[in-house]
Write a protein that holds these residues in place. Sequence first.
Motif, short mmCIF file in Angstrom:
data_model
loop_
_atom_site.label_atom_id
_atom_site.label_comp_id
_atom_site.label_asym_id
_atom_site.label_seq_id
_atom_site.Cartn_x
_atom_site.Cartn_y
_atom_site.Cartn_z
N ASP A 35 -70.44 55.63 6.66
CA ASP A 35 -70.70 56.78 7.52
C ASP A 35 -69.87 56.73 8.80
OD1 ASP A 35 -71.86 59.15 8.34
OD2 ASP A 35 -73.59 58.18 9.24
N PHE A 65 -68.42 71.43 8.82
CA PHE A 65 -69.29 70.55 9.60
C PHE A 65 -68.39 69.51 10.26
CE2 PHE A 65 -72.05 67.02 10.52
CZ PHE A 65 -73.24 67.60 10.90
N ASP A 118 -65.72 62.10 6.59
CA ASP A 118 -66.79 61.71 7.50
C ASP A 118 -66.32 60.68 8.52
OD1 ASP A 118 -69.32 59.95 8.18
OD2 ASP A 118 -70.11 61.85 7.44
N GLN A 153 -69.88 70.84 16.55
CA GLN A 153 -69.81 71.40 15.20
C GLN A 153 -70.50 72.74 15.08
OE1 GLN A 153 -72.51 71.58 12.89
NE2 GLN A 153 -74.07 70.49 14.03
N ALA A 168 -71.20 65.39 0.73
CA ALA A 168 -70.51 65.46 2.02
C ALA A 168 -69.11 64.90 1.86
CB ALA A 168 -71.26 64.68 3.09
N VAL A 188 -72.13 66.19 17.12
CA VAL A 188 -72.32 64.95 16.38
C VAL A 188 -71.34 63.90 16.88
CG1 VAL A 188 -72.30 63.83 14.12
CG2 VAL A 188 -73.12 66.17 14.32
N THR A 192 -62.57 64.79 11.45
CA THR A 192 -63.01 64.94 10.07
C THR A 192 -64.00 66.10 9.97
OG1 THR A 192 -64.66 63.20 10.52
CG2 THR A 192 -62.69 62.59 9.27
N ASP A 193 -63.83 66.90 8.92
CA ASP A 193 -64.72 68.02 8.63
C ASP A 193 -65.37 67.74 7.27
OD1 ASP A 193 -66.00 70.39 7.98
OD2 ASP A 193 -64.31 71.68 8.49
N SER A 194 -66.68 67.52 7.27
CA SER A 194 -67.38 67.17 6.03
C SER A 194 -67.58 68.36 5.10
CB SER A 194 -68.75 66.55 6.36
OG SER A 194 -68.59 65.39 7.14
N GLN A 197 -77.29 60.72 16.75
CA GLN A 197 -76.20 60.52 15.79
C GLN A 197 -75.10 59.58 16.29
OE1 GLN A 197 -77.40 63.81 16.11
NE2 GLN A 197 -78.30 63.96 14.08
N ASN A 254 -67.42 66.46 12.02
CA ASN A 254 -68.22 65.24 12.03
C ASN A 254 -67.81 64.23 13.10
OD1 ASN A 254 -70.27 63.54 10.39
ND2 ASN A 254 -68.54 62.18 10.68
N ASP A 255 -66.51 63.89 13.18
CA ASP A 255 -66.13 62.83 14.11
C ASP A 255 -64.69 63.03 14.57
OD1 ASP A 255 -66.53 60.63 15.67
OD2 ASP A 255 -66.92 59.24 14.02
#
Length: 337
Positions: A307, A178, A253, A136, A250, A121, A194-196, A62, A180-181
């Motif tokens: 993304d 989730f 992100d 996550q 989603a 991730v 960020t939380d998707s 990822q 994410n980043d």
Amino acid sequence: MIILKVGTAALCVTMMLSSGAAAEGETEAPVARMNSLSYAVEDKPIAGRWDASKLKGKALVQGLKFDSAGNMYVTTARCGGAEILATVSKLVKTGDGYELQAFPSEALNEINNPDRLKAVVGSEIDENDVMWILDQGHVAGAPSGDQDKKLAHWDVNSGRELQRLAFAPDVSNKTCSFLNDVVVDNDAGFAYITDSGIFSDPLCGGLIVHNKSTNSARRVLNATTFTNDEPHFSFTINGRPVLKNGRMRAGADGVGLSGDKQTLYWTNLAGKKLYSLPTALLQDETVSEAELQSAVRVETVLPSNTDGLTADEDGNVYLTALQLNGVLKWDPKRNLT
């Protein structure tokens, strides 16, 4: 420019030989290319389990990060299951290719170790060679445990953990979140996540603000229009729907900081809007949720959903364009992509 192409069993990393546009005669030079992602494993029982696993050679990568020495690190979120040997790995040169070496260690990637890294991730390596690892916590979509959703800081050179924060349920829900980043501002002592929010309907997307000095975090913009998917939004890649049985949903992100670190940018995976907030508001805990929502800007509507994103010192924002198989450049001074 860095281009990362990944598949279930292939990894290719390419770097431009110069910054900016390539001069005449210059070409893209492969840095790493492999048809199968193999692990360098010291523990023989673990190696045996991997050799017998149906996931061998199918580790999905990822993320990709570089330290100051040019070493490459990748994340593998265990979306396919607990058999994946490591969720964070260093790419180690072996002959004509590379192998994945668990980072910081095999033990800390062992799925049954209570202090482990479980399903990563997003990550970031800062200017001090500290890796900020965002776990996550979900393996193959299963709910996470009490200590699974966390942000851990590791010194890349010594492999020593510097700080860790397990997120409380009101910051990151154990079922639906989730993570994410993450992006880092060491000057101010903050990180932004960020939380998707993909494991619920409706989604529970949001942003998380981490204060390094107090080792604390708070959640903002929870399940808002700014952090959830756009209604009825769907997309294809190369003309094919991303999911066979309905549209992908989603929220928040891609995330990035402006060059002066005064502005946080983010996008929702299921949407085309580029959002922003002043980081000064996010750092101030006295600013209310209502004030934050009123301060959110829609910077532009992009020609594709994205993304991942980053920004340069001149204020330009670069975003992956999933539907266009390319990278977008957004100049806030011209509002062009």
